[in-house]
Enzyme design. Structure first.
Site, PDB file in Angstrom:
ATOM      1  N   GLU A 257      -0.077  -1.249   5.740  1.00 42.55           N
ATOM      2  CA  GLU A 257       0.944  -0.758   6.676  1.00 42.55           C
ATOM      3  C   GLU A 257       0.729   0.703   7.028  1.00 42.55           C
ATOM      4  OE1 GLU A 257       4.630   1.041   8.197  1.00 42.55           O
ATOM      5  OE2 GLU A 257       3.581   1.578   6.374  1.00 42.55           O
TER       6      GLU A 257
ATOM      7  N   ASP B  95       0.816  -1.216   0.000  1.00 43.30           N
ATOM      8  CA  ASP B  95       0.000   0.000   0.000  1.00 43.30           C
ATOM      9  C   ASP B  95       0.850   1.266   0.000  1.00 43.30           C
ATOM     10  OD1 ASP B  95       0.744  -0.744   2.652  1.00 43.30           O
ATOM     11  OD2 ASP B  95      -0.696   0.693   3.463  1.00 43.30           O
TER      12      ASP B  95
HETATM   13 ZN    ZN Z   1       6.465   2.434   4.324  1.00 45.48          ZN
END
Ligand code: ZN
Length: 495
Positions: free
Chosen positions: A195, A128
């Protein structure tokens, strides 16, 4: 005793202290050759054409795998499109490694080693990216999701954070498979899909591995980089490897009071009580601990100025001065203490009504060595007011990570590869101020390292999550080469 004798004793004492300081200083700086391990690769050098490499990175930059606080907003098709593209680009990897999905779209790949009894090693990154701020779109030289290859760079979100590392891992495995390489120990690749927001993907990976009874030998994830001219007083490249990260704690503070009309206020109000508590926290910051930055200066060795070396070698004498210098600036202050940041404050609905409740959120970043319980105890001690209650916000509290060793082979292999790719650069461990997915792995591994093999200068720092994120084509080649070499070294039996 005669005055002459006293003078002699004083002089002898001073000389002794000076000699002590000097010896400690000389012993302090770690010789860089003592942390490297010579190694025979036994496989062809990483030889992917930089232009092809750039195109592979560019192709995934074009796919907007943005993660959101509210996962429902995620465009799932984009993650699926990217994973399908990866399968096409890296056929050997997808044929020879076992792929699993956890927590929705977080990927785990397992490359079975020759000796299943050995603990596996883990290579991480995340799929991401953060969005590009729409107010800054006109400042981008090339649009943030163009993946444009121009002027010697690949441009766009994820080129620095951190699709570059994900692609580097895939390129390494693909090249090694093409070279018929067989790792001694199992290699696990994992790329989470959230994340930047929740981080549940990496948690699920660790839960999954733990459930299978897996203990991991070493982990490498995003983190420090090869800094060029960023660390004050240090010349040349400094590669920083994160060996721990600060803990995170968002506490919601609440004060309840009897609401009343503002024409007849009590002596103390909810807003007043809470404000004083926050004020006390700001005026009584957590104590400093300069020991946390000592390993970094030790790693810098001769690259740090002699004064710095002397000071850090003799914290018993200079600890106070160092703390004073480092606490003068926010960035360096955060390296030596648990920080206190009031981030939200809510109370009241009407100008002539006393609110019955006041709430605030304070975000603390906890220095390793302290626990959430220690922080709460300190807060109670500072506030000294039972009317102020506080509790952690949901999923907004985790402990600081333990320190991974800097004298073990896993660390020394990374340091050795850095020496091969960027000869003459200093290698130093440090404690990360921000968080990464890899902290979850501390549960199943003692050796968790956070390092992005990429040269970063002062100007580049603003590009991460900012405008004009980009990576040089040649720099990207070096990055993939670094991951390739670490993979070969770490996959050996004698790690
Ligand atoms: Zn990162």
């Amino acid at each position: 005793m005669s005055p002459t004798n006293i003078v002699v004793i004083i002089i002898a004492f001073i000389l002794f202290v000076l000699a002590f300081i000097l010896i400690k200083t000389l012993l302090f700086a770690r010789k860089s050759d003592s942390i490297t391990i010579p190694f025979k690769y036994g496989v062809p050098r990483f030889a992917q054409d930089p232009q092809v490499l750039a195109e592979h990175l560019s192709s995934v930059i074009k796919i907007q795998t943005i993660s959101h606080e509210d996962a429902k907003e995620d465009v799932i098709e984009n993650f699926e499109t990217m994973q399908a593209l990866l399968a096409k680009t890296y056929p050997l990897t997808h044929k020879n490694l076992q792929k699993e999905l956890v927590d929705g779209h977080t990927m785990i790949f397992t490359w079975e080693g020759k000796e299943p009894s050995l603990n596996p090693v883990v290579f991480m990154a995340h799929q991401d990216v953060v969005p590009a701020d729409e107010y800054t779109l006109d400042q981008w030289t090339y649009p943030p999701f163009s993946g444009k290859i121009a002027d010697g760079f690949i441009w766009g979100r994820g080129t620095m954070d951190i699709k570059c590392q994900m692609i580097s891992v895939f390129e390494s495995v693909e090249a090694l498979l093409a070279a018929k390489f067989k790792p001694d120990r199992t290699i696990i690749l994992t790329f989470s899909h959230n994340e930047e927001v929740l981080g549940t993907g990496a948690m699920a990976v660790v839960k999954h591995l733990k459930g299978k009874g897996v203990r991991v030998e070493a982990v490498i994830d995003e983190g420090g980089a090869v800094y060029d001219g960023i660390i004050p007083g240090v010349k040349g490249y400094v590669a920083t490897i994160g060996i721990s990260e600060k803990g995170y704690l968002s506490l919601k503070f609440t004060v309840q009071a009897t609401g009343a009309h503002s024409s007849t206020p009590p002596k103390e109000t909810a807003i007043g009580i809470l404000s004083r508590a926050i004020n006390r926290l700001e005026n009584n910051r957590f104590p400093t601990d300069v020991r946390m930055v000592k390993p970094m200066f030790q790693g810098l060795g001769g690259a740090a100025s002699p004064m710095m070396q002397m000071a850090f070698a003799n914290l018993w004498l200079f600890g106070g001065i160092i703390a004073k210098i480092l606490s003068a600036k926010g960035e360096t202050d955060a390296t030596i203490r648990t920080t206190t940041a009031p981030t939200l404050f809510h109370s009241g609905v009407k100008d002539n009504m006393l609110p019955s409740v006041a709430e605030a959120v304070v975000n603390f970043r906890i220095l390793p060595g302290q626990s959430i319980a220690d922080v709460c105890e300190y807060i109670r001690f500072v506030i000294k007011d039972k009317r102020v209650t506080f509790e952690p916000m949901d999923q907004k509290a985790w402990e600081a990570s333990p320190l991974s060793p800097v004298d073990g082979n896993a660390y020394r292999h990374i340091a050795s590869v850095i020496g091969e790719i960027w000869p003459g650069s200093a290698v130093a461990p440090y404690i990360m101020l921000g968080g990464t997915d890899s902290r979850n792995f501390c549960e199943i591994s003692d050796c968790v390292y956070r390092f992005i093999p990429m040269v970063v200068n002062e100007e580049d720092l603003d590009r991460i999550h900012g405008v004009n994120e980009r990576i040089g084509i040649d720099e990207f080649q070096q990055m993939a080469d670094t991951i390739y070499r670490v993979m070969v070294r770490w996959s050996q039996k004698e790690l």
